[in-house]
Design a protein around this motif. Structure first.
Motif, PDB file in Angstrom:
ATOM      1  N   GLN A   1      16.149  -0.927  29.173  1.00  0.00           N
ATOM      2  CA  GLN A   1      16.124   0.253  30.695  1.00  0.00           C
ATOM      3  C   GLN A   1      15.533   1.407  31.066  1.00  0.00           C
ATOM      4  OE1 GLN A   1      18.472  -0.693  32.186  1.00  0.00           O
ATOM      5  NE2 GLN A   1      19.684  -1.893  31.590  1.00  0.00           N
ATOM      6  N   SER A   2      14.214   0.631  30.067  1.00  0.00           N
ATOM      7  CA  SER A   2      12.768   1.709  30.206  1.00  0.00           C
ATOM      8  C   SER A   2      12.307   1.423  31.173  1.00  0.00           C
ATOM      9  CB  SER A   2      12.087   1.774  28.644  1.00  0.00           C
ATOM     10  OG  SER A   2      11.696   0.410  28.532  1.00  0.00           O
ATOM     11  N   GLY A   3      11.848  -0.265  31.836  1.00  0.00           N
ATOM     12  CA  GLY A   3      11.369  -0.518  32.749  1.00  0.00           C
ATOM     13  C   GLY A   3      10.210  -1.513  32.659  1.00  0.00           C
ATOM     14  N   LYS A   4      10.721  -1.808  31.739  1.00  0.00           N
ATOM     15  CA  LYS A   4       9.837  -3.192  30.940  1.00  0.00           C
ATOM     16  C   LYS A   4       9.274  -4.523  31.935  1.00  0.00           C
ATOM     17  CE  LYS A   4      11.606  -4.010  27.213  1.00  0.00           C
ATOM     18  NZ  LYS A   4      13.017  -3.189  26.956  1.00  0.00           N
ATOM     19  N   SER A   5      10.655  -5.171  32.162  1.00  0.00           N
ATOM     20  CA  SER A   5      10.762  -6.276  33.167  1.00  0.00           C
ATOM     21  C   SER A   5      10.088  -6.291  34.679  1.00  0.00           C
ATOM     22  CB  SER A   5      12.246  -6.785  33.237  1.00  0.00           C
ATOM     23  OG  SER A   5      12.534  -6.911  32.083  1.00  0.00           O
ATOM     24  N   THR A   6      10.662  -4.741  35.125  1.00  0.00           N
ATOM     25  CA  THR A   6       9.834  -4.467  36.415  1.00  0.00           C
ATOM     26  C   THR A   6       8.685  -4.468  36.512  1.00  0.00           C
ATOM     27  OG1 THR A   6      12.196  -3.563  36.522  1.00  0.00           O
ATOM     28  CG2 THR A   6      10.337  -2.682  38.304  1.00  0.00           C
ATOM     29  N   LEU A   7       8.020  -3.303  35.216  1.00  0.00           N
ATOM     30  CA  LEU A   7       6.769  -3.238  35.264  1.00  0.00           C
ATOM     31  C   LEU A   7       5.512  -4.869  34.924  1.00  0.00           C
ATOM     32  CD1 LEU A   7       4.374  -2.137  35.091  1.00  0.00           C
ATOM     33  CD2 LEU A   7       4.727  -1.288  32.565  1.00  0.00           C
ATOM     34  N   VAL A   8       6.671  -5.423  33.826  1.00  0.00           N
ATOM     35  CA  VAL A   8       5.647  -6.976  34.272  1.00  0.00           C
ATOM     36  C   VAL A   8       4.957  -7.803  34.675  1.00  0.00           C
ATOM     37  CG1 VAL A   8       5.696  -6.219  31.637  1.00  0.00           C
ATOM     38  CG2 VAL A   8       7.542  -8.074  32.645  1.00  0.00           C
ATOM     39  N   ARG A   9       6.483  -7.627  35.892  1.00  0.00           N
ATOM     40  CA  ARG A   9       6.865  -8.640  37.073  1.00  0.00           C
ATOM     41  C   ARG A   9       5.838  -7.993  37.558  1.00  0.00           C
ATOM     42  NH1 ARG A   9      11.280 -12.402  38.354  1.00  0.00           N
ATOM     43  NH2 ARG A   9      13.045 -11.775  36.714  1.00  0.00           N
ATOM     44  N   ALA A  10       5.318  -6.402  38.254  1.00  0.00           N
ATOM     45  CA  ALA A  10       4.535  -6.482  39.135  1.00  0.00           C
ATOM     46  C   ALA A  10       3.398  -6.464  38.602  1.00  0.00           C
ATOM     47  CB  ALA A  10       4.696  -4.775  38.982  1.00  0.00           C
ATOM     48  N   ILE A  11       2.545  -6.175  37.543  1.00  0.00           N
ATOM     49  CA  ILE A  11       1.647  -6.861  37.055  1.00  0.00           C
ATOM     50  C   ILE A  11       1.210  -8.221  37.438  1.00  0.00           C
ATOM     51  CG2 ILE A  11       0.300  -7.108  35.287  1.00  0.00           C
ATOM     52  CD1 ILE A  11       1.341  -4.303  34.050  1.00  0.00           C
ATOM     53  N   ALA A  12       1.930  -8.853  36.612  1.00  0.00           N
ATOM     54  CA  ALA A  12       1.633 -10.535  36.348  1.00  0.00           C
ATOM     55  C   ALA A  12       1.870 -10.939  37.690  1.00  0.00           C
ATOM     56  CB  ALA A  12       2.835 -11.150  35.749  1.00  0.00           C
ATOM     57  N   GLY A  13       2.536 -10.798  38.662  1.00  0.00           N
ATOM     58  CA  GLY A  13       2.637 -11.418  40.478  1.00  0.00           C
ATOM     59  C   GLY A  13       3.853 -12.522  40.361  1.00  0.00           C
ATOM     60  N   ALA A  14       3.782 -12.930  41.282  1.00  0.00           N
ATOM     61  CA  ALA A  14       4.625 -13.990  41.732  1.00  0.00           C
ATOM     62  C   ALA A  14       4.280 -15.113  41.527  1.00  0.00           C
ATOM     63  CB  ALA A  14       4.601 -14.404  43.517  1.00  0.00           C
TER      64      ALA A  14
END
Length: 406
Positions: free
Chosen positions: A27-40
């Motif tokens: 719940q620190s935001g890892k998944s949200t961050l890596v999705r934003a970095i990697a893109g669609a």
């Protein structure tokens, strides 16, 4: 979405590193961050999903061979056998930016990663939100103080410090309106980690004792912890307590801050101090909210120290100067809460005071250390719950706690 100031470093690493890892508490935001970095265009595979996890565990090599392009593997600690398969894949194709993995256990402590991906991986740590991320403005506090400059500014309103301490930095907790809602979230969070996630990284004979151990550790937050004494309260031997605390460290609940020492300085105590990674979780485990924490100066002091530790750790994690954090205590009773040391072995000493007054004697251990270190001592700072910056002598300052992020 809050900005995460570690993001540029991760993007840069993907340009020249085969495997990039982001580890941090749930719940620190890892998944949200890596999705934003990697893109669609990237492939996202979560090992929290039963079907995906079973497929990875049954055939790790085949699972990895079927991936194409940049692939995100979320919660890698759930199938550690994937590490060898990733090693084989990136050795066959050494192109950078092949895998972006996350883990809610400290990836650097997992033997499977150390053995399999040495020289092929760069690890970033994403802790709960820092105060400068919440404010949306990156702080240069650590960089500034190592230049001998103490930021001027950052004033907290009366009563603001207990609120920030009790709120912590978990995005989900911050989204809860009211202290009661946050308290319930922290309780559920701790139970989920202890009851579900521990089994991913260790088999503990006395896992049922973990909830009580976490509560005891919260009571000793900011103190040098005697594991033998802790074990006596749980009818547990020291070795077992040490292993259990080590697991809690791997899960990013707590940290043992090691003592600082140098060979040229004798008579230094060498027992670690304990801090929680998130001050909000520590306060909740002690059943303290902003209203009760404010008047309780006995509890406020250690939790303010943990709050400052968390802020320093987050800023150090995105520094390129190899900042390490220790504590200091000599056998004459002189203590300094935090010693920051960079690659050049330069030192910044930081003491934390939860009150609005700084007394000259607070600088005595810093003066002693500065005399011993000479030019390697860059600055000594007492952070306090006040409103002004003061100079207390050569390289010595008092500054508001909010100078950390304002």
């Amino acid at each position: 979405m809050y900005p995460r100031f570690i993001e540029p470093g991760i993007r840069e690493a993907l340009k020249d590193t085969r495997v990039v890892a982001v580890s941090g508490p749930r719940q620190s935001g890892k998944s949200t961050l890596v999705r934003a970095i990697a893109g669609a265009g990237a492939t996202f595979l979560s090992l929290d999903e039963d079907v995906t996890r079973r497929a990875a565990a049954d055939d790790p090599t085949g699972f990895i061979r079927r991936t194409k392009g940049l692939t995100i593997i979320d919660e890698i600690q759930r199938v550690p056998d994937l590490m060898l398969a990733i090693k084989l894949a990136v050795d066959e194709d050494p192109a950078p930016g092949r895998f972006l993995i996350t883990g809610s256990a400290d990836i650097r402590t997992l033997a499977s990663i150390q053995d399999s991906l040495a020289g092929r991986i760069e690890v970033f740590e994403l802790l709960p939100l820092a105060q400068d991320e919440i404010a949306g403005r990156p702080s240069q506090f650590i960089a500034e103080v190592f230049q001998g400059r103490v930021p001027d500014g950052g004033v907290l309103d009366p009563g603001d410090l207990p609120k920030r301490i009790a709120a912590g930095g978990f995005p989900e907790a911050l989204a809860r309106a009211g202290a009661g809602r946050r308290r319930n979230w922290f309780g559920a969070y701790a139970r989920a980690l202890i009851e579900q996630d521990v089994a991913d990284i260790a088999q503990l004979d006395r896992r049922r004792d973990l909830p009580r151990l976490v509560e005891l550790l919260a009571q000793h937050c900011g103190e040098m912890v005697n594991l033998t004494q802790l074990g006596a309260q749980l009818s547990m031997d020291r070795k077992t307590v040490d292993r259990h605390v080590g697991i809690l460290e791997q899960m990013f609940l707590v940290r043992r801050v090691r003592p600082w020492f140098r060979n040229e300085l004798k008579r230094l105590a060498r027992m670690p101090k304990l801090h929680f990674v998130d001050s909000g979780l520590a306060a909740a485990m002690r059943r303290l909210d902003p209203e009760s924490l404010g008047p309780d100066r006995v509890s406020l002091g250690p939790l303010a120290e943990t709050f400052v530790y968390s802020e320093l750790a987050k800023q150090a994690g995105r520094s390129t100067d190899g900042i390490s954090i220790h504590h200091y205590r000599d056998h004459d009773g002189g203590e300094i809460d935090f010693i920051l040391e960079n690659w050049n072995r330069e030192i910044v000493a930081i003491e934390v005071k939860a009150g609005a007054t700084v007394r000259p004697e607070a600088f005595a251990p810093m003066r002693k250390l500065a005399s011993a270190l000479g030019d390697k001592f860059v600055a000594g700072i007492v952070l306090y719950d006040g409103r002004q910056r003061f100079r207390y002598g050569d390289k010595l300052w008092a500054a508001p706690i909010a100078s950390l992020w304002a």
